[in-house]
Scaffold this motif. Sequence first.
Motif, PDB file in Angstrom:
ATOM      1  N   SER A 171     -11.522  46.366 -62.219  1.00  6.88           N
ATOM      2  CA  SER A 171     -10.347  46.409 -61.351  1.00  6.88           C
ATOM      3  C   SER A 171     -10.749  46.846 -59.955  1.00  6.88           C
ATOM      4  O   SER A 171     -11.812  47.432 -59.752  1.00  6.88           O
ATOM      5  N   SER A 172      -9.837  46.593 -59.031  1.00  7.06           N
ATOM      6  CA  SER A 172      -9.933  47.208 -57.723  1.00  7.06           C
ATOM      7  C   SER A 172      -8.859  48.284 -57.659  1.00  7.06           C
ATOM      8  O   SER A 172      -7.781  48.112 -58.231  1.00  7.06           O
ATOM      9  N   PHE A 173      -9.155  49.382 -56.999  1.00  5.73           N
ATOM     10  CA  PHE A 173      -8.154  50.446 -56.866  1.00  5.73           C
ATOM     11  C   PHE A 173      -8.226  50.998 -55.453  1.00  5.73           C
ATOM     12  O   PHE A 173      -9.285  51.022 -54.823  1.00  5.73           O
ATOM     13  N   PHE A 174      -7.078  51.401 -54.954  1.00  2.69           N
ATOM     14  CA  PHE A 174      -7.029  51.936 -53.584  1.00  2.69           C
ATOM     15  C   PHE A 174      -5.682  52.600 -53.354  1.00  2.69           C
ATOM     16  O   PHE A 174      -4.835  52.624 -54.247  1.00  2.69           O
ATOM     17  N   TRP A 175      -5.526  53.153 -52.168  1.00  4.62           N
ATOM     18  CA  TRP A 175      -4.307  53.904 -51.857  1.00  4.62           C
ATOM     19  C   TRP A 175      -3.734  53.430 -50.532  1.00  4.62           C
ATOM     20  O   TRP A 175      -4.444  52.913 -49.680  1.00  4.62           O
ATOM     21  N   ILE A 176      -2.455  53.665 -50.408  1.00  2.00           N
ATOM     22  CA  ILE A 176      -1.757  53.294 -49.180  1.00  2.00           C
ATOM     23  C   ILE A 176      -1.071  54.518 -48.609  1.00  2.00           C
ATOM     24  O   ILE A 176      -0.391  55.252 -49.345  1.00  2.00           O
ATOM     25  N   GLN A 177      -1.274  54.756 -47.314  1.00  2.74           N
ATOM     26  CA  GLN A 177      -0.406  55.708 -46.613  1.00  2.74           C
ATOM     27  C   GLN A 177       0.758  54.895 -46.084  1.00  2.74           C
ATOM     28  O   GLN A 177       0.583  53.977 -45.289  1.00  2.74           O
ATOM     29  N   SER A 178       1.941  55.234 -46.545  1.00  6.64           N
ATOM     30  CA  SER A 178       3.114  54.466 -46.182  1.00  6.64           C
ATOM     31  C   SER A 178       3.743  55.054 -44.922  1.00  6.64           C
ATOM     32  O   SER A 178       3.608  56.243 -44.651  1.00  6.64           O
ATOM     33  N   MET A 179       4.442  54.209 -44.184  1.00  9.21           N
ATOM     34  CA  MET A 179       5.235  54.725 -43.066  1.00  9.21           C
ATOM     35  C   MET A 179       6.330  55.642 -43.589  1.00  9.21           C
ATOM     36  O   MET A 179       6.877  56.465 -42.863  1.00  9.21           O
ATOM     37  N   HIS A 217      16.985  48.491 -40.553  1.00 14.51           N
ATOM     38  CA  HIS A 217      16.069  48.822 -39.455  1.00 14.51           C
ATOM     39  C   HIS A 217      16.352  50.195 -38.876  1.00 14.51           C
ATOM     40  O   HIS A 217      15.439  50.911 -38.452  1.00 14.51           O
ATOM     41  N   ASN A 218      17.608  50.584 -38.868  1.00 17.50           N
ATOM     42  CA  ASN A 218      17.917  51.898 -38.311  1.00 17.50           C
ATOM     43  C   ASN A 218      17.471  53.030 -39.238  1.00 17.50           C
ATOM     44  O   ASN A 218      17.061  54.084 -38.764  1.00 17.50           O
ATOM     45  N   LEU A 219      17.496  52.791 -40.550  1.00 20.15           N
ATOM     46  CA  LEU A 219      16.937  53.772 -41.485  1.00 20.15           C
ATOM     47  C   LEU A 219      15.423  53.859 -41.310  1.00 20.15           C
ATOM     48  O   LEU A 219      14.841  54.943 -41.279  1.00 20.15           O
ATOM     49  N   LEU A 220      14.795  52.668 -41.176  1.00 17.22           N
ATOM     50  CA  LEU A 220      13.338  52.626 -40.991  1.00 17.22           C
ATOM     51  C   LEU A 220      12.963  53.367 -39.686  1.00 17.22           C
ATOM     52  O   LEU A 220      12.025  54.168 -39.654  1.00 17.22           O
ATOM     53  N   ARG A 221      13.729  53.127 -38.636  1.00 10.97           N
ATOM     54  CA  ARG A 221      13.491  53.776 -37.346  1.00 10.97           C
ATOM     55  C   ARG A 221      13.599  55.308 -37.488  1.00 10.97           C
ATOM     56  O   ARG A 221      12.852  56.066 -36.908  1.00 10.97           O
ATOM     57  N   ARG A 222      14.549  55.724 -38.296  1.00  8.96           N
ATOM     58  CA  ARG A 222      14.813  57.152 -38.478  1.00  8.96           C
ATOM     59  C   ARG A 222      13.720  57.836 -39.306  1.00  8.96           C
ATOM     60  O   ARG A 222      13.349  58.970 -39.054  1.00  8.96           O
ATOM     61  N   TRP A 223      13.221  57.119 -40.317  1.00  9.38           N
ATOM     62  CA  TRP A 223      12.330  57.744 -41.297  1.00  9.38           C
ATOM     63  C   TRP A 223      10.848  57.467 -41.058  1.00  9.38           C
ATOM     64  O   TRP A 223      10.009  58.211 -41.550  1.00  9.38           O
ATOM     65  N   ALA A 224      10.529  56.369 -40.371  1.00  9.76           N
ATOM     66  CA  ALA A 224       9.112  55.960 -40.315  1.00  9.76           C
ATOM     67  C   ALA A 224       8.257  56.979 -39.573  1.00  9.76           C
ATOM     68  O   ALA A 224       8.654  57.504 -38.546  1.00  9.76           O
ATOM     69  N   GLU A 225       7.078  57.243 -40.154  1.00 10.65           N
ATOM     70  CA  GLU A 225       6.052  58.053 -39.484  1.00 10.65           C
ATOM     71  C   GLU A 225       4.938  57.106 -39.092  1.00 10.65           C
ATOM     72  O   GLU A 225       4.478  56.324 -39.902  1.00 10.65           O
ATOM     73  N   MET A 226       4.482  57.213 -37.839  1.00  4.05           N
ATOM     74  CA  MET A 226       3.441  56.300 -37.364  1.00  4.05           C
ATOM     75  C   MET A 226       2.204  57.098 -36.945  1.00  4.05           C
ATOM     76  O   MET A 226       2.313  58.201 -36.512  1.00  4.05           O
TER      77      MET A 226
END
Length: 226
Positions: A171-179, A217-226
């Motif tokens: 398998s391949s395995f990896f991780w994601i840092q999400s916004m 989009h407004n929820l994403l704008r409010r919550w997203a970390e960049m």
Amino acid sequence: MLITIPDVLSAEEIAHARSALDAAEWIDGKVTAGYQAQAVKENLQLPEGHPVAVKLGEMVLSALARSPLFMSAALPLKVFPPMFNRYTGGGHFGTHVDTAIRAFATTGQRIRTDVSATLFLTAPENYDGGELLVEDTYGTHSVKLPAGHIVLYPATSLHRVTPVTRGARVSSFFWIQSMIRADQDRTLLYDLDGAIQRLAKDLPGSQTGVQLTGVYHNLLRRWAEM
Ligand code: NI
């Protein structure tokens, strides 16, 4: 949220990955495990930065970039370069939680592991055991997918891989840092996105759809970390 994304890789890509991996030299998987995980981990891995892992990792990442389902479910900010493992001869990985912050050995790139990913590269009929068991508040989920399919699950979950008693599981395995750091928040956005897409099909041009897209989009704008 535990989600399966089917057919991330094509049959040709899987065959290419398998022949490159079958010819590569593997090392003990304990090298990337933290203190607790080392004691329960018994498998093989390609070393970080191994040319085969780098090449195939790029193939996996470009396949994911083409997947709207991956984008919607993971809302990725950074993806850890994919790694590769192999379980055979009773190999297993006991219950553990993935390390919260990981640095890639060759670049020093650090990510917070919000989402864990396993991309299956062996057909399930070619090995016995090797189920990925993921615990959540609703119980334990058993995952064993066709080659080319991927499972995403919260990196916060306790999980394990049962012993492989016949054949080999690659398998391949990896991780994601999400916004979006929290699994519940990502799940809300994923559900809302799915509802908006179904609405767009059922009622093309609906004003309600426009309004809900605005909410997304407004929820994403409010919550997203960049
Ligand atoms: Ni793990």
